[in-house]
Design an enzyme around this catalytic site. Structure first.
Site, mmCIF file in Angstrom:
data_model
loop_
_atom_site.group_PDB
_atom_site.id
_atom_site.type_symbol
_atom_site.label_atom_id
_atom_site.label_comp_id
_atom_site.label_asym_id
_atom_site.label_seq_id
_atom_site.Cartn_x
_atom_site.Cartn_y
_atom_site.Cartn_z
ATOM 1 N N THR A 73 68.301 13.914 64.882
ATOM 2 C CA THR A 73 69.579 14.916 64.874
ATOM 3 C C THR A 73 70.460 14.978 66.217
ATOM 4 O O THR A 73 71.679 15.129 66.099
ATOM 5 C CB THR A 73 69.007 16.459 64.617
ATOM 6 O OG1 THR A 73 67.972 16.348 63.579
ATOM 7 C CG2 THR A 73 69.795 17.418 64.528
ATOM 8 N N THR A 74 69.782 14.975 67.116
ATOM 9 C CA THR A 74 70.572 14.640 68.341
ATOM 10 C C THR A 74 71.407 13.404 68.465
ATOM 11 O O THR A 74 72.476 13.361 69.188
ATOM 12 C CB THR A 74 69.668 14.532 69.688
ATOM 13 O OG1 THR A 74 68.741 15.694 69.580
ATOM 14 C CG2 THR A 74 70.553 14.655 70.961
ATOM 15 N N TYR A 118 58.549 16.043 61.505
ATOM 16 C CA TYR A 118 59.409 16.707 62.364
ATOM 17 C C TYR A 118 59.457 18.136 61.691
ATOM 18 O O TYR A 118 60.299 18.326 60.544
ATOM 19 C CB TYR A 118 60.661 15.867 62.297
ATOM 20 C CG TYR A 118 61.551 16.487 63.345
ATOM 21 C CD1 TYR A 118 61.543 17.763 64.254
ATOM 22 C CD2 TYR A 118 63.117 16.179 63.340
ATOM 23 C CE1 TYR A 118 62.439 18.350 64.997
ATOM 24 C CE2 TYR A 118 64.006 16.729 64.141
ATOM 25 C CZ TYR A 118 63.671 17.823 64.908
ATOM 26 O OH TYR A 118 64.801 18.361 65.664
ATOM 27 N N LYS A 153 56.524 16.382 65.626
ATOM 28 C CA LYS A 153 57.366 16.831 66.552
ATOM 29 C C LYS A 153 57.468 18.504 66.079
ATOM 30 O O LYS A 153 58.214 18.918 65.076
ATOM 31 C CB LYS A 153 58.792 16.317 66.392
ATOM 32 C CG LYS A 153 59.801 16.777 67.526
ATOM 33 C CD LYS A 153 61.145 16.097 67.250
ATOM 34 C CE LYS A 153 62.139 16.819 68.311
ATOM 35 N NZ LYS A 153 63.428 16.173 67.982
ATOM 36 N N TYR A 191 67.892 21.881 53.234
ATOM 37 C CA TYR A 191 68.319 22.809 52.013
ATOM 38 C C TYR A 191 67.805 22.961 50.806
ATOM 39 O O TYR A 191 67.885 24.120 50.326
ATOM 40 C CB TYR A 191 69.789 21.939 51.819
ATOM 41 C CG TYR A 191 70.828 22.483 50.976
ATOM 42 C CD1 TYR A 191 71.708 23.593 51.390
ATOM 43 C CD2 TYR A 191 70.849 22.365 49.508
ATOM 44 C CE1 TYR A 191 72.327 24.548 50.573
ATOM 45 C CE2 TYR A 191 71.538 23.082 48.736
ATOM 46 C CZ TYR A 191 72.355 23.932 49.146
ATOM 47 O OH TYR A 191 73.330 24.678 48.220
ATOM 48 N N ILE A 240 59.529 15.385 72.636
ATOM 49 C CA ILE A 240 60.932 14.606 72.479
ATOM 50 C C ILE A 240 62.005 15.608 72.573
ATOM 51 O O ILE A 240 62.221 16.682 72.164
ATOM 52 C CB ILE A 240 60.507 14.303 70.696
ATOM 53 C CG1 ILE A 240 59.623 13.661 70.402
ATOM 54 C CG2 ILE A 240 62.037 13.703 70.397
ATOM 55 C CD1 ILE A 240 59.538 13.120 68.706
ATOM 56 N N ARG A 251 66.701 24.300 61.547
ATOM 57 C CA ARG A 251 67.636 23.727 60.824
ATOM 58 C C ARG A 251 67.511 23.365 59.352
ATOM 59 O O ARG A 251 68.268 23.321 58.535
ATOM 60 C CB ARG A 251 67.825 22.338 61.681
ATOM 61 C CG ARG A 251 68.800 22.489 62.854
ATOM 62 C CD ARG A 251 68.910 21.127 63.563
ATOM 63 N NE ARG A 251 69.584 21.241 64.943
ATOM 64 C CZ ARG A 251 70.904 21.110 65.054
ATOM 65 N NH1 ARG A 251 71.653 20.498 64.252
ATOM 66 N NH2 ARG A 251 71.355 21.013 66.576
#
Length: 317
Positions: free
Chosen positions: A68-69, A157, A185, A131, A227, A162
């Site tokens: 995502t980063t 993750y 993560k 979503y 992370i 999010r």
């Protein structure tokens, strides 16, 4: 438990491949890499590879491209593949590469994970489907399908903030029974989780924090590393904190934790990766350009980032 692709660059140079060989878990300071863009929006390949090289020289344990980063939602599949390959070219056995391969489409996640495997990545980082809000049964089925369709270690993750959905500890423990679901993560900020996960999934299940600000208590509760977003711009300080923890030097851990905490906060004064990309630009590492819908951070946020970097000694006064 296998924690890394034994056929990849990092592990191939250290171990002959022997079935069921136990390889050390991922640990320490692992950077969730930003993806530099040029002013016209293209991937800045030269800046990216220079950035990965700098990370590893500064003591970063491993790198995560296209998470995502790294603004993975805005990359085409071809770009996604290319960024993974660029990271692997630089790492060349110097540290594990854990490629972001998640999607809210199981078929797409399988495709991205297969590419990471074939490119030589050490593991895949797979975010919980965002979503569409699957049930716990759906989460299990999603990860099992990716596991069964590939031959690469997989790190879950879990980031409810999010993706909206939260993987429960018992669901994770069931997935941990699969031979190549090797860790998590954890970006829940729930500091009971690492202890509960360790009890449910075992000490060999690799736990990596996804929240820089909670890393010390996360390690104390059974975690193995982080992370990190902050390590994009403070890789040595982050690596030194983990080294101090491993050495049992708690006073050094505390010193570095207090020094870094304002930086952690500044990196999330707006939606990531806006602040960390601006910080990288201040340090001359790459430009701060992002792709829509991400936009340049506000002037007030810029002042917060700059002040935090100066106070921590990362940026000259």
């Amino acid at each position: 438990m296998l924690a890394g692709n034994p056929n990849s660059g990092y592990f191939r140079d250290r171990f002959q491949y022997i079935p069921n060989l136990e390889i050390s878990m991922f640990k320490g300071s692992i950077t969730a890499l930003i993806t530099p863009f040029t002013q016209d929006g293209a991937i800045d390949e030269k800046a990216f590879q220079s950035f990965v090289d700098w990370q590893l020289k500064q003591g970063t344990t491993g790198v995560v491209p296209v998470g995502t980063t790294g603004e993975s939602p805005t990359l085409s599949h071809a770009e996604h593949h290319r960024v993974v390959e660029l990271a692997l070219e630089v790492a060349k056995g110097r540290g594990p590469v854990i490629a972001g391969t998640g999607s809210n489409s199981t078929a797409e996640a399988v495709s991205l994970t297969r590419h990471a495997q074939n490119a030589g990545a050490d593991a895949a980082l797979v975010v919980t489907p965002y979503y569409n809000k699957p049930t716990q049964k759906g989460l299990y089925a999603h990860y099992k399908a990716i596991h069964d369709a590939t031959d690469i270690p997989i790190v879950i993750y879990n980031i409810p903030g999010r993706s909206i959905v939260d993987m429960h500890v018992d669901t994770m423990a069931q997935l941990a029974k699969l031979p190549r679901i090797v860790g998590v993560k954890d970006a829940t900020s729930d500091l009971e989780r690492p202890a509960l996960t360790r009890l449910a999934a075992g000490a060999d299940f690799c736990q990596l924090s996804g929240e820089d600000g909670t890393i010390v208590p996360f390690l104390a509760q059974g975690g193995h590393g982080c992370i990190s977003v902050t390590s994009n711009i403070a890789p040595k300080l982050c690596a030194d904190l983990h080294a101090a923890w491993a050495a049992g030097n708690i006073s050094k851990v505390q010193e570095l934790n207090y020094r870094l905490m304002p930086v952690h906060k500044a990196m999330f004064c707006e939606s990531s990766p806006g602040p960390v990309k601006y910080a990288a630009e201040l340090l001359g590492l790459c430009g701060s350009h992002m792709r829509l819908p991400m936009v340049e951070i506000a002037e007030e946020s810029k002042r917060k980032v700059e002040a935090a970097l100066k106070n921590a000694g990362i940026l000259g006064q």
